[in-house]
Design a protein around this motif. Structure first.
Motif, PDB file in Angstrom:
ATOM      1  N   GLY A 350      -0.003   3.486  12.684  1.00 49.90           N
ATOM      2  CA  GLY A 350      -1.428   3.466  13.131  1.00 49.90           C
ATOM      3  C   GLY A 350      -1.862   2.074  12.913  1.00 49.90           C
ATOM      4  O   GLY A 350      -3.494   1.973  12.982  1.00 49.90           O
ATOM      5  N   ILE A 351      -1.156   1.299  12.171  1.00 50.30           N
ATOM      6  CA  ILE A 351      -1.848  -0.108  11.593  1.00 50.30           C
ATOM      7  C   ILE A 351      -2.302  -1.192  12.760  1.00 50.30           C
ATOM      8  O   ILE A 351      -1.599  -1.382  13.662  1.00 50.30           O
ATOM      9  CB  ILE A 351      -0.787  -0.759  10.544  1.00 50.30           C
ATOM     10  CG1 ILE A 351      -1.066   0.169   9.034  1.00 50.30           C
ATOM     11  CG2 ILE A 351      -1.184  -2.200  10.111  1.00 50.30           C
ATOM     12  CD1 ILE A 351       0.024  -0.142   8.375  1.00 50.30           C
ATOM     13  N   SER A 378       5.963  -6.174   4.923  1.00 51.39           N
ATOM     14  CA  SER A 378       6.303  -4.971   4.737  1.00 51.39           C
ATOM     15  C   SER A 378       5.392  -4.364   3.553  1.00 51.39           C
ATOM     16  O   SER A 378       5.262  -2.965   3.405  1.00 51.39           O
ATOM     17  CB  SER A 378       7.937  -4.798   4.436  1.00 51.39           C
ATOM     18  OG  SER A 378       8.217  -5.486   3.340  1.00 51.39           O
ATOM     19  N   ASN A 379       5.190  -4.936   2.570  1.00 46.98           N
ATOM     20  CA  ASN A 379       4.425  -4.601   1.448  1.00 46.98           C
ATOM     21  C   ASN A 379       3.142  -4.314   1.774  1.00 46.98           C
ATOM     22  O   ASN A 379       2.577  -3.125   1.599  1.00 46.98           O
ATOM     23  CB  ASN A 379       4.365  -5.753   0.443  1.00 46.98           C
ATOM     24  CG  ASN A 379       5.297  -5.806  -0.672  1.00 46.98           C
ATOM     25  OD1 ASN A 379       6.351  -4.978  -0.750  1.00 46.98           O
ATOM     26  ND2 ASN A 379       5.452  -6.702  -1.464  1.00 46.98           N
ATOM     27  N   PRO A 385      -3.408   1.988   4.050  1.00 44.92           N
ATOM     28  CA  PRO A 385      -3.679   3.199   4.331  1.00 44.92           C
ATOM     29  C   PRO A 385      -3.539   3.416   5.666  1.00 44.92           C
ATOM     30  O   PRO A 385      -3.131   2.550   6.652  1.00 44.92           O
ATOM     31  CB  PRO A 385      -5.218   3.313   3.983  1.00 44.92           C
ATOM     32  CG  PRO A 385      -5.779   1.949   4.190  1.00 44.92           C
ATOM     33  CD  PRO A 385      -4.614   0.969   3.719  1.00 44.92           C
ATOM     34  N   GLU A 386      -3.326   4.797   6.160  1.00 42.43           N
ATOM     35  CA  GLU A 386      -3.218   4.786   7.750  1.00 42.43           C
ATOM     36  C   GLU A 386      -4.163   4.314   8.605  1.00 42.43           C
ATOM     37  O   GLU A 386      -5.481   4.184   7.987  1.00 42.43           O
ATOM     38  CB  GLU A 386      -3.361   6.449   7.797  1.00 42.43           C
ATOM     39  CG  GLU A 386      -2.275   7.494   7.246  1.00 42.43           C
ATOM     40  CD  GLU A 386      -0.879   7.353   8.076  1.00 42.43           C
ATOM     41  OE1 GLU A 386      -1.032   7.347   9.235  1.00 42.43           O
ATOM     42  OE2 GLU A 386       0.066   7.535   7.554  1.00 42.43           O
ATOM     43  N   ASP A 407      -4.500  -7.229   3.335  1.00 41.12           N
ATOM     44  CA  ASP A 407      -4.608  -5.894   3.715  1.00 41.12           C
ATOM     45  C   ASP A 407      -5.674  -5.109   3.153  1.00 41.12           C
ATOM     46  O   ASP A 407      -6.562  -5.507   2.542  1.00 41.12           O
ATOM     47  CB  ASP A 407      -3.108  -5.344   3.536  1.00 41.12           C
ATOM     48  CG  ASP A 407      -3.022  -5.100   2.116  1.00 41.12           C
ATOM     49  OD1 ASP A 407      -3.792  -4.562   1.348  1.00 41.12           O
ATOM     50  OD2 ASP A 407      -1.929  -5.505   1.598  1.00 41.12           O
ATOM     51  N   GLU A 408      -5.701  -3.702   3.650  1.00 46.30           N
ATOM     52  CA  GLU A 408      -6.729  -2.878   3.162  1.00 46.30           C
ATOM     53  C   GLU A 408      -6.349  -1.917   2.191  1.00 46.30           C
ATOM     54  O   GLU A 408      -7.012  -0.926   1.837  1.00 46.30           O
ATOM     55  CB  GLU A 408      -7.640  -2.084   4.387  1.00 46.30           C
ATOM     56  CG  GLU A 408      -8.236  -3.303   5.304  1.00 46.30           C
ATOM     57  CD  GLU A 408      -9.137  -2.539   6.547  1.00 46.30           C
ATOM     58  OE1 GLU A 408      -8.696  -1.401   6.742  1.00 46.30           O
ATOM     59  OE2 GLU A 408     -10.182  -3.044   6.813  1.00 46.30           O
TER      60      GLU A 408
END
Ligand code: ADP
Length: 483
Positions: A350-351, A378-379, A385-386, A407-408
């Motif tokens: 769900g990213i 990919s990392n 997180p979802e 990213d978060e």
């Protein structure tokens, strides 16, 4: 530039110090010599001038005594006065003789000769006239002339001293000037020599430190050669020997990894096929527990396959590390393709993906840049997180193309920011450490970025924030890619 160095570093230092000190020592020595000469000259000149003046003054005194005794003899005609006159005359003649023996200036000698002649004529008068009014009448005038001549001699002596002092002053000024110009010439010479020797000493040390850094960064291709004194040249040879050893070890490691991964693949395939057969029920129905075990076997064999593929691609990176299949590439397209290829895991988690990409072209190896971005993406998916957000940025800065991936997830703690680029290094902080991985992805990323003469860095952020930049132009004399 080919420079001939001495055999040891110590002798280079010693020669350097001696050569730099030489002009300064020369200046010091010639100063000392000039002052010594000046002091000697002044002492001599003043000494002889003062002696002449002293003798001239003594001559004046002796003239007065001579006159007194001569006039008494002329008046009284007494033999004792004649005796006194003779004694005074001996003193007078002794002084004129000593003056004759001294170093006299021009004019002084003629005056001394004239005084001697005048005294001799007075003595002749005394002998021929004898005591009486005739002699008494002549003596005052004669002695007055003799006294005047003595005074003139004293005055000339004083003048000679004054002139000597003036000459000394001029010589002192001259010496000071020549010392000044000598220093003006020698100080820049010494400075230039200092700069030259600093360069000579610093050059081999810089070469050693650059070679060691090169080895540390894995640059084994360039042979190491140190230009410098014999002992540092030998150190360079040893470093080069170390480089060759590292090249051999690196090649052995790659070969070993390739063999190992290859050998592992065959039994693994058998394992996987076996677990697949078990799971599919082709070899008989399984109860729930057996199915569970077959499923674990299946999952782990897939995981193992991924690890082995990672190992294989890592050794492939090393095998191809110096090779770039470069052309002009539209980087925005590469980003889109990379994201597209990872659609499944993105949707599964769900990213959300945010793309902020300018139109940037660069002269690069498209496949390698795609692999770099794919590893970062990919990392980011793995550690996010979802329903987290992953942002991609692409822009130009100076002559560079710049990518940023954010990213978060939990981010990378500062102490790990260097280490994560080492092969097989995996983060130790929870929850990242709990997520499966080989620790190879970022080492491949770094290798490929460096191959493009670029650099990768980890920035601060709530989540992970990677920035990659590399020149958009061909490395040597190439044209910039059209924007
Ligand atoms: P792997 O991910 O297989 O462990 P990598 O070389 O790709 O190997 O990454 C090395 C380490 O860097 C990871 O173990 C992890 O600690 C850290 N790391 C990499 N990317 C991220 C990220 N997006 N968020 C948090 N940590 C990360």
């Amino acid at each position: 530039m080919r420079i001939t160095y001495p055999r040891s570093f110590l002798s280079l230092l010693l020669i350097g110090f001696i050569i730099v000190a030489a002009p300064l020592l020369f200046a010091l020595f010639s100063n000392a010599l000039a002052f010594e000469r000046l002091a000697g000259l002044s002492e001599q000149a003043v000494h002889s001038a003062v002696k002449v003046t002293q003798a001239s003054r003594a001559l004046l005194g002796a003239t007065a005594s001579l006159e007194r005794s001569a006039r008494q003899y002329a008046l009284a005609g007494d033999a004792s006065f004649l005796e006194a006159y003779r004694g005074n005359r001996a003193t007078f003649l002794e002084i004129t003789r000593s003056l004759d023996a001294m170093v006299l200036q021009a004019g002084q000698r003629e005056e001394v000769v004239a005084i001697e002649a005048r005294e001799a004529s007075i003595n002749g008068l005394i002998d021929t006239l004898g005591p009486g009014p005739a002699l008494s009448g002549r003596l005052p005038r004669e002695f007055a002339t003799l006294a005047d001549q003595g005074q003139a001699l004293v005055r000339r002596g004083d003048r000679v001293i004054d002139e000597g002092i003036e000459q000394l002053r001029e010589q002192a000024v001259q010496s000071r000037n020549s010392v000044f110009w000598l220093m003006i010439a020698l100080i820049p010479t010494a400075m230039l020599l200092i700069a030259w020797f600093t360069f000579l000493i610093a050059r081999p040390i810089t070469q050693v430190s650059e070679s060691i850094r090169g080895l540390g960064e894995g640059d084994f291709a360039r042979p190491i050669r140190i230009d410098g004194p014999g002992d540092l040249v030998r150190l360079g040879d040893q470093l080069d020997w170390l480089r060759e050893r590292l090249v051999t070890l690196e090649a052995q490691k790659t070969r070993f990894l390739q063999h190992l991964s290859h050998e592992l693949k065959t039994p693994l395939t058998a394992l996987r096929e076996g677990s697949d057969l078990l799971s599919s029920g082709v070899v008989g129905n399984l109860n729930a527990e057996q199915r569970e075990i077959a499923h674990i076997l299946q999952e782990n064999s897939i995981e193992l396959r991924k690890l082995i593929e990672g190992l294989l691609s890592y050794s492939a990176v090393h095998a191809r590390a110096s090779y770039l299949d470069a052309k002009i590439v539209q980087l925005r397209d590469v980003v889109r393709r990379t994201v597209n290829d990872r659609k499944l895991p993105i949707v599964a988690k769900g990213i959300r993906i945010e793309l902020n990409c300018e139109h940037v072209t660069a002269y690069c190896d498209e496949e390698k840049i795609r692999l770099v971005l794919d590893n970062l993406l990919s990392n980011a998916i793995k550690y996010s997180p979802e329903r987290g957000l992953i942002s991609f940025k692409l822009y130009k800065e100076g002559g560079d193309a710049v990518f940023e991936v954010l990213d978060e997830g939990p981010g990378i703690p500062p102490p790990e920011r260097e280490k994560i680029f080492e092969a097989f290094y995996r983060g130790t902080d929870m929850p990242v450490a709990a997520i499966k991985g080989s620790g190879l992805g970022l080492s491949i990323v770094k290798e490929y970025v460096q191959l493009h003469k670029g650099r990768i860095e980890v920035l601060d952020g709530p989540g992970a924030h990677f920035r990659i930049r590399f020149p958009r132009k061909k490395a040597e004399g190439g044209e910039e890619a059209a924007a």
